[in-house]
Scaffold this motif. Sequence first.
Motif, PDB file in Angstrom:
ATOM      1  N   TYR A   5      12.302 -26.783   0.120  1.00 58.39           N
ATOM      2  CA  TYR A   5      12.196 -26.214  -1.222  1.00 58.39           C
ATOM      3  C   TYR A   5      13.572 -25.884  -1.785  1.00 58.39           C
ATOM      4  O   TYR A   5      13.762 -25.886  -3.005  1.00 58.39           O
ATOM      5  CB  TYR A   5      11.329 -24.961  -1.208  1.00 58.39           C
ATOM      6  CG  TYR A   5       9.865 -25.239  -0.975  1.00 58.39           C
ATOM      7  CD1 TYR A   5       8.978 -25.379  -2.039  1.00 58.39           C
ATOM      8  CD2 TYR A   5       9.361 -25.375   0.310  1.00 58.39           C
ATOM      9  CE1 TYR A   5       7.630 -25.637  -1.833  1.00 58.39           C
ATOM     10  CE2 TYR A   5       8.018 -25.636   0.535  1.00 58.39           C
ATOM     11  CZ  TYR A   5       7.160 -25.771  -0.543  1.00 58.39           C
ATOM     12  OH  TYR A   5       5.835 -26.041  -0.325  1.00 58.39           O
ATOM     13  N   HIS A  50       6.406 -19.506  -1.782  1.00 62.37           N
ATOM     14  CA  HIS A  50       7.027 -20.544  -2.607  1.00 62.37           C
ATOM     15  C   HIS A  50       6.361 -20.548  -3.965  1.00 62.37           C
ATOM     16  O   HIS A  50       5.468 -21.344  -4.241  1.00 62.37           O
ATOM     17  CB  HIS A  50       6.933 -21.891  -1.899  1.00 62.37           C
ATOM     18  CG  HIS A  50       7.635 -21.891  -0.586  1.00 62.37           C
ATOM     19  ND1 HIS A  50       6.991 -21.663   0.603  1.00 62.37           N
ATOM     20  CD2 HIS A  50       8.951 -22.029  -0.283  1.00 62.37           C
ATOM     21  CE1 HIS A  50       7.873 -21.684   1.598  1.00 62.37           C
ATOM     22  NE2 HIS A  50       9.068 -21.914   1.080  1.00 62.37           N
ATOM     23  N   GLN A  62      11.468 -22.956  -9.430  1.00 62.19           N
ATOM     24  CA  GLN A  62      11.335 -22.335  -8.118  1.00 62.19           C
ATOM     25  C   GLN A  62      11.903 -20.922  -8.147  1.00 62.19           C
ATOM     26  O   GLN A  62      13.030 -20.694  -8.581  1.00 62.19           O
ATOM     27  CB  GLN A  62      12.083 -23.159  -7.070  1.00 62.19           C
ATOM     28  CG  GLN A  62      11.895 -22.676  -5.646  1.00 62.19           C
ATOM     29  CD  GLN A  62      10.489 -22.929  -5.166  1.00 62.19           C
ATOM     30  OE1 GLN A  62      10.026 -24.065  -5.155  1.00 62.19           O
ATOM     31  NE2 GLN A  62       9.799 -21.879  -4.766  1.00 62.19           N
ATOM     32  N   PRO A  95      14.861 -27.548  -8.231  1.00 64.95           N
ATOM     33  CA  PRO A  95      14.041 -26.349  -8.444  1.00 64.95           C
ATOM     34  C   PRO A  95      13.278 -26.344  -9.767  1.00 64.95           C
ATOM     35  O   PRO A  95      12.470 -25.448 -10.006  1.00 64.95           O
ATOM     36  CB  PRO A  95      15.065 -25.213  -8.398  1.00 64.95           C
ATOM     37  CG  PRO A  95      16.365 -25.835  -8.743  1.00 64.95           C
ATOM     38  CD  PRO A  95      16.300 -27.257  -8.276  1.00 64.95           C
ATOM     39  N   LEU A 116      12.724 -19.127   1.533  1.00 62.13           N
ATOM     40  CA  LEU A 116      12.261 -20.470   1.186  1.00 62.13           C
ATOM     41  C   LEU A 116      12.476 -21.419   2.344  1.00 62.13           C
ATOM     42  O   LEU A 116      13.503 -21.381   3.022  1.00 62.13           O
ATOM     43  CB  LEU A 116      13.028 -21.009  -0.031  1.00 62.13           C
ATOM     44  CG  LEU A 116      12.847 -20.296  -1.371  1.00 62.13           C
ATOM     45  CD1 LEU A 116      13.777 -20.917  -2.408  1.00 62.13           C
ATOM     46  CD2 LEU A 116      11.403 -20.392  -1.829  1.00 62.13           C
TER      47      LEU A 116
END
Length: 202
Positions: A134, A195, A146, A139, A130
């Motif tokens: 990010y 991502h 994420q 998240p 990542l």
Amino acid sequence: MNIGTIGAGTVAQAVARHAIAYGHHVTLSNRRGPASLETVVRELGPLASAGTAQEAARAEIVLLAVGWPDVPAAVEGLPDWNGRIVIDATNHFAALSPRPEIADLGDLTGSEYVASLVPGARVVKAFNALFGAYIAADPRHEAGRQLLFLAGDDTDAVQQVAALTEEFGFATAALGGLRDGGRLMQLGGPLSGLHALKQDSA
């Protein structure tokens, strides 16, 4: 939980902020020494402290987040690992300038090489796939959480890192050991820089 960082750049600070938000204590370290981290520690708050790499490496979980050429020196001479967990967030860039260059490790993955430098540690690959922004961001998104890929040869260590990062809000996906799973995540692998979000079932 006590968490240490070897390296105190973008990735280490992002992980530290998540950890501190959930009540964990973080000891940050870098090659310039604790005094260079006074401002960062003050911003992070009372659950953060600055220490030497030796002090950070005594934590229950240690995040390794330094530039690839600095890895051997960063872990040299550290205390016996005695089964403590090392989260390897490195990427094996031999150089970034004038153009990115990937280090030739032969048949080894980056994390297998890192594991060879920290004998006795239980290495879990995470966060390397990542971009720092990010990792630093919340998240949890409207579209999902994420996705954070993990790889490691010790199942219990992978589960501990998964539990910690799920607490932060990431959706984890364990890919297997450092060889097969690590190869998927590292530079040049199909999951590097991916991502993606995981939509939790209702």
